[in-house]
Design a protein around this motif. Structure first.
Motif, PDB file in Angstrom:
ATOM      1  N   VAL A   7       0.685  -1.277  -0.010  1.00 16.78           N
ATOM      2  CA  VAL A   7      -0.077  -0.096  -0.015  1.00 16.78           C
ATOM      3  C   VAL A   7       0.714   1.283  -0.207  1.00 16.78           C
ATOM      4  N   LEU A   8       1.807   1.412   0.830  1.00 20.10           N
ATOM      5  CA  LEU A   8       2.744   2.481   0.963  1.00 20.10           C
ATOM      6  C   LEU A   8       3.474   2.758  -0.471  1.00 20.10           C
ATOM      7  N   ALA A   9       3.906   1.716  -1.057  1.00 16.68           N
ATOM      8  CA  ALA A   9       4.625   1.578  -2.304  1.00 16.68           C
ATOM      9  C   ALA A   9       3.802   2.192  -3.333  1.00 16.68           C
ATOM     10  N   ASP A  10       2.488   1.957  -3.369  1.00 18.73           N
ATOM     11  CA  ASP A  10       1.363   2.355  -4.322  1.00 18.73           C
ATOM     12  C   ASP A  10       1.126   3.780  -4.171  1.00 18.73           C
ATOM     13  N   TYR A  11       1.096   4.130  -3.092  1.00 16.01           N
ATOM     14  CA  TYR A  11       0.593   5.701  -2.681  1.00 16.01           C
ATOM     15  C   TYR A  11       1.749   6.351  -2.908  1.00 16.01           C
ATOM     16  N   ARG A  12       3.205   6.078  -2.703  1.00 10.99           N
ATOM     17  CA  ARG A  12       4.535   6.722  -2.854  1.00 10.99           C
ATOM     18  C   ARG A  12       4.393   6.960  -4.380  1.00 10.99           C
ATOM     19  N   LYS A  13       4.185   6.021  -5.126  1.00 14.53           N
ATOM     20  CA  LYS A  13       4.044   5.942  -6.649  1.00 14.53           C
ATOM     21  C   LYS A  13       3.030   7.120  -7.061  1.00 14.53           C
ATOM     22  N   MET A  14       1.997   6.933  -6.582  1.00 14.74           N
ATOM     23  CA  MET A  14       0.909   8.051  -7.117  1.00 14.74           C
ATOM     24  C   MET A  14       1.345   9.526  -6.523  1.00 14.74           C
ATOM     25  N   MET A  15       1.982   9.482  -5.492  1.00 16.01           N
ATOM     26  CA  MET A  15       2.408  10.876  -5.367  1.00 16.01           C
ATOM     27  C   MET A  15       3.627  11.335  -5.962  1.00 16.01           C
ATOM     28  N   VAL A  16       4.583  10.779  -6.207  1.00 16.75           N
ATOM     29  CA  VAL A  16       5.803  10.811  -7.161  1.00 16.75           C
ATOM     30  C   VAL A  16       5.440  11.150  -8.585  1.00 16.75           C
ATOM     31  N   GLN A  17       4.413  10.555  -9.075  1.00 16.21           N
ATOM     32  CA  GLN A  17       4.155  10.760 -10.400  1.00 16.21           C
ATOM     33  C   GLN A  17       3.129  12.078 -10.822  1.00 16.21           C
ATOM     34  N   SER A  18       2.829  12.461  -9.665  1.00 15.69           N
ATOM     35  CA  SER A  18       1.926  13.609  -9.902  1.00 15.69           C
ATOM     36  C   SER A  18       3.072  14.871 -10.277  1.00 15.69           C
ATOM     37  N   ASP A  19       2.315  15.714 -11.331  1.00 16.20           N
ATOM     38  CA  ASP A  19       2.955  16.920 -11.898  1.00 16.20           C
ATOM     39  C   ASP A  19       3.068  17.987 -10.967  1.00 16.20           C
ATOM     40  N   THR A  20       2.277  18.052  -9.833  1.00 11.36           N
ATOM     41  CA  THR A  20       2.431  19.231  -9.157  1.00 11.36           C
ATOM     42  C   THR A  20       2.162  18.899  -7.544  1.00 11.36           C
ATOM     43  N   VAL A  21       2.543  19.639  -6.636  1.00 11.72           N
ATOM     44  CA  VAL A  21       2.237  19.272  -5.426  1.00 11.72           C
ATOM     45  C   VAL A  21       0.729  18.938  -5.085  1.00 11.72           C
ATOM     46  N   VAL A  22       0.510  17.946  -4.339  1.00  9.17           N
ATOM     47  CA  VAL A  22      -0.984  17.300  -4.154  1.00  9.17           C
ATOM     48  C   VAL A  22      -1.195  17.605  -3.056  1.00  9.17           C
ATOM     49  N   ASP A  23      -2.708  18.026  -3.042  1.00 10.18           N
ATOM     50  CA  ASP A  23      -3.417  18.778  -1.923  1.00 10.18           C
ATOM     51  C   ASP A  23      -4.178  17.510  -1.348  1.00 10.18           C
ATOM     52  N   TYR A  24      -4.500  17.501  -0.261  1.00  5.88           N
ATOM     53  CA  TYR A  24      -5.015  16.548   0.717  1.00  5.88           C
ATOM     54  C   TYR A  24      -6.477  16.277   0.228  1.00  5.88           C
ATOM     55  N   HIS A  25      -7.140  16.917  -0.477  1.00  2.00           N
ATOM     56  CA  HIS A  25      -8.407  16.892  -0.879  1.00  2.00           C
ATOM     57  C   HIS A  25      -8.215  15.513  -2.002  1.00  2.00           C
ATOM     58  N   THR A  26      -6.932  15.554  -2.474  1.00  2.00           N
ATOM     59  CA  THR A  26      -6.439  14.436  -3.678  1.00  2.00           C
ATOM     60  C   THR A  26      -5.989  13.250  -2.983  1.00  2.00           C
ATOM     61  N   PHE A  27      -4.863  13.418  -2.227  1.00  2.00           N
ATOM     62  CA  PHE A  27      -4.217  12.290  -1.734  1.00  2.00           C
ATOM     63  C   PHE A  27      -4.993  11.553  -0.757  1.00  2.00           C
ATOM     64  N   ASN A  28      -5.842  12.105   0.141  1.00  2.00           N
ATOM     65  CA  ASN A  28      -6.494  11.467   1.303  1.00  2.00           C
ATOM     66  C   ASN A  28      -7.135  10.432   0.397  1.00  2.00           C
ATOM     67  N   PRO A  29      -8.253  10.540  -0.591  1.00  2.00           N
ATOM     68  CA  PRO A  29      -8.737   9.628  -1.149  1.00  2.00           C
ATOM     69  C   PRO A  29      -7.975   8.431  -1.999  1.00  2.00           C
ATOM     70  N   TRP A  30      -6.965   8.919  -2.377  1.00  2.00           N
ATOM     71  CA  TRP A  30      -5.887   7.852  -2.882  1.00  2.00           C
ATOM     72  C   TRP A  30      -5.639   6.823  -1.593  1.00  2.00           C
ATOM     73  N   TRP A  31      -5.321   7.254  -0.439  1.00  2.00           N
ATOM     74  CA  TRP A  31      -4.724   6.538   0.611  1.00  2.00           C
ATOM     75  C   TRP A  31      -6.113   5.532   1.078  1.00  2.00           C
ATOM     76  N   LYS A  32      -7.100   6.474   1.177  1.00  2.00           N
ATOM     77  CA  LYS A  32      -8.393   5.631   1.656  1.00  2.00           C
ATOM     78  C   LYS A  32      -8.648   4.343   0.899  1.00  2.00           C
ATOM     79  N   GLN A  33      -8.562   4.699  -0.587  1.00  2.00           N
ATOM     80  CA  GLN A  33      -9.076   3.718  -1.613  1.00  2.00           C
ATOM     81  C   GLN A  33      -7.935   2.378  -1.338  1.00  2.00           C
TER      82      GLN A  33
END
Length: 614
Positions: free
Chosen positions: A52-78
């Protein structure tokens, strides 16, 4: 070092390869010592990892910009829903490769040697505060030093004063510290750089690694708990030079010597009127300050294992936590503990002293904190005798006078923090209007909130006011309402909601604990009530959003005083916002508990007609 090599198992060859590389040339003697430092103390370090952490990190790193919690919190929950949150701890001695360590050593030396402040950082401080590849148990990533140095060097380009450089970086990251992230695990600094909001420990790792990548020696200091607040602690970055430690306050352009505990003072930003009766500042009292250390700290012989903290250095004295206490007791226990009251957890040991011919000496105690002596170990640790207030190293006893009694009037279970009254100040300018037209074509303003409200508050209406429809009006940023009620000569008038969503029903919750909901796209927010017929209104009662530690009608409370243990003074179900207890022993240490919905609670004394929190 041999212990680390032994624990490395199959990874021993990787660690030995690093030593071999730096043993070949005399010019690398300092780098060999650095490698030995890292490997020697590596045995106490490790990090968490999972799919889960590896996938979460991958999603974060692949983002083109700084990610807001409205976006990354749903990533983590799912991800947690899909794959679970199963973690494992990987010991560094068994997982870190030779290539990773060598690259880390080379880049650390490069940053140190090229830094304009090189002469202010000796080799010992370099090893402790620039060289380490981790702060706590964060994830690791190859190339983090190069990535961060390349990105953030322009912030301090041309700056030759390390204190100014540290302040510049501090302010660049300060706005990211927030408690909204659902994932409490700490990613590596490359991934954290894309995370828009983060917990204070995550923020410290990111900022600290940026500093280390630029040759700035940084530590991470930590208050685990406070002596007059809740358990929730705080972490902050510290600049460590040969001449001492430095921290930064908001607005500083240069770090100041003599570190200060960050987050200790809570001050309201939106100041109310001068005659506002509530305090707008609160000073938290840190019990102890730890420094996360890569270097293993020495264990005290015979100390219970639960009190061993090999990766933490006690730096309380640097922050002025220096009171001491000598206790003489005839007992068989080798160790005596001293504890404070922690919200929900009760008396909790915070310091220990070892017996020396019946004398126990406690050092580095916080001033103006209520303590109690404790014996036993772990869950069996129990308070002994009555608490006392420690002021300038002197004990002020808190034994209740059960012969003399007094009456107390109580309004809260926990001290009110200024950030709540900050929000109440924003309510100024909102108003309540009435009409006999369902669309409010013809309307009358019944009252406005012109001053910072209290909890609860009311508006008295003049003249004869008979209306069928009433609504609350505010703009988007002013919605801090938790409850509204309308009265006619002392009797509440009820109706049904108009223009409301299901969430709005919380507005009429009698315990006033929820926030009036709004839609983010509304420029002006109005929600109201239809009484079914025109009714006379004489007053409006309302309550701003709050922390649920006020006395509220319908909740049941129990008051305790301490006399060798907590003694109940009885339960009461509140019919208003004040509880009155008679027959309370004078000089008692008290505790008020919400039995209906237990939340934060804090010990207090009752002095000159008010609750004084400890």
């Amino acid at each position: 070092m041999e212990e680390s090599l032994r624990l490395a198992g199959d990874n021993r060859a990787e660690l030995e390869a690093v030593l071999d590389v730096y043993s070949r040339k005399p010019v690398d003697s300092l780098k060999l010592r650095a490698a030995e430092f890292l490997i020697t103390h590596m045995k106490i370090h490790g990090g968490v990892r999972s799919e889960v952490l590896a996938d979460y990190r991958k999603m974060m790193v692949q983002s083109d910009t700084v990610v807001d919690y409205h976006t990354f919190n749903p990533w983590w929950k799912q991800l947690v829903v899909d794959k679970g949150d199963r973690l494992e701890v990987a010991l560094d001695v068994r997982t870190v490769s030779a290539a990773y360590l060598i690259r880390n050593i080379e880049r650390a030396f490069q940053a140190w040697e090229q830094a304009p402040w090189h002469d202010e950082v000796d080799f010992d401080r370099f090893c402790r505060y620039v060289l380490p590849y981790r702060f706590t148990n964060e994830m690791l990533a190859d190339g983090w030093r190069e990535y961060l140095a390349r990105k953030y060097y322009p912030l301090i380009a041309g700056e030759t004063d390390v204190r100014r450089a540290f302040a510049i970086i501090y302010h660049a990251f300060g706005r990211r510290s927030s408690d909204v992230a659902e994932c409490h695990y700490t990613l590596d600094p490359i991934a954290l750089d894309k995370q828009g909001q983060m917990w204070c420990d995550q923020y410290c790792v990111l900022m600290g690694d940026v500093c280390r990548s630029l040759g700035i020696p940084v530590a991470m200091d930590w208050v685990e708990s406070w002596g007059n607040y809740r358990q929730q602690g705080h972490l902050w970055p510290v600049l460590v030079l040969d001449d001492g430690a430095y921290t930064v306050r908001r607005g500083d352009t240069i770090a100041r010597k003599g570190p200060e505990v960050e987050g200790r003072t809570i001050v309201g930003r939106n100041m109310p009127e001068e005659d506002y009766p509530l305090k707008m500042a609160f000073i938290k009292r840190p019990l102890r300050v730890w420094r996360f250390s890569y270097e293993r700290q020495k264990d005290e012989p015979g100390l219970p294992e639960s009190w061993s903290h090999p990766g933490l250095e006690d730096v309380s004295a640097l922050y002025g936590i220096m009171d001491s206490l000598v206790v003489s007791l005839s007992m068989a226990d080798e160790y005596l503990f001293i504890g404070t009251y922690q919200s929900r957890d009760g008396w909790t040991p915070v310091r220990h002293a070892r017996s020396s011919e019946g004398r126990y000496v406690f050092r580095n105690l916080a001033d103006s904190v209520v303590y109690v002596l404790m014996t036993g170990e772990g869950d069996a640790c129990r308070s002994q005798g009555n608490p006392f207030l420690l002021v300038n190293g002197k004990q002020i006893g808190m034994r209740p006078d059960t012969v003399r009694r007094t009456t107390v009037r109580l309004t809260r279970t926990f001290p009110l923090m200024p950030h709540w009254t900050d929000q109440w100040t924003a309510m100024k300018g909102t108003y309540i209007e009435a009409s006999n037209d369902p669309d409010f074509r013809t309307r009358t303003r019944l009252g406005s909130i012109d001053r910072t409200p209290l909890f609860p508050d009311s508006i008295r209406l003049e003249g004869k006011n008979c209306y069928r429809y009433v609504r609350y009006v505010c703009d988007l940023e002013q919605t801090r309402m938790a409850g509204l009620a309308f009265f006619c000569h002392g009797h509440e008038v009820e109706g049904h909601l108009i223009g409301a969503t299901p969430a709005d029903t919380l507005l009429w919750n009698k315990d006033y604990t929820e926030t009036y909901k709004k839609h983010s796209y509304d420029r002006v927010y109005t929600r109201g009530i239809d009484f079914g017929r025109p009714v006379e209104l004489t007053s409006i009662h309302f309550a701003p959003k709050h922390d649920r530690t006020f006395v509220c009608p319908g909740n049941t409370y129990e008051l305790f005083y301490y006399d060798g243990g907590w003694r109940s003074l009885g339960r009461q179900t509140a019919d208003g916002y004040v509880l009155t207890y008679t027959n309370v022993p004078v000089r008692s240490l008290l505790l008020l508990r919400n039995v209906s919905a237990r939340g934060d609670e804090r010990i207090f004394t009752y002095e000159q007609g008010r609750q004084v929190w400890w």
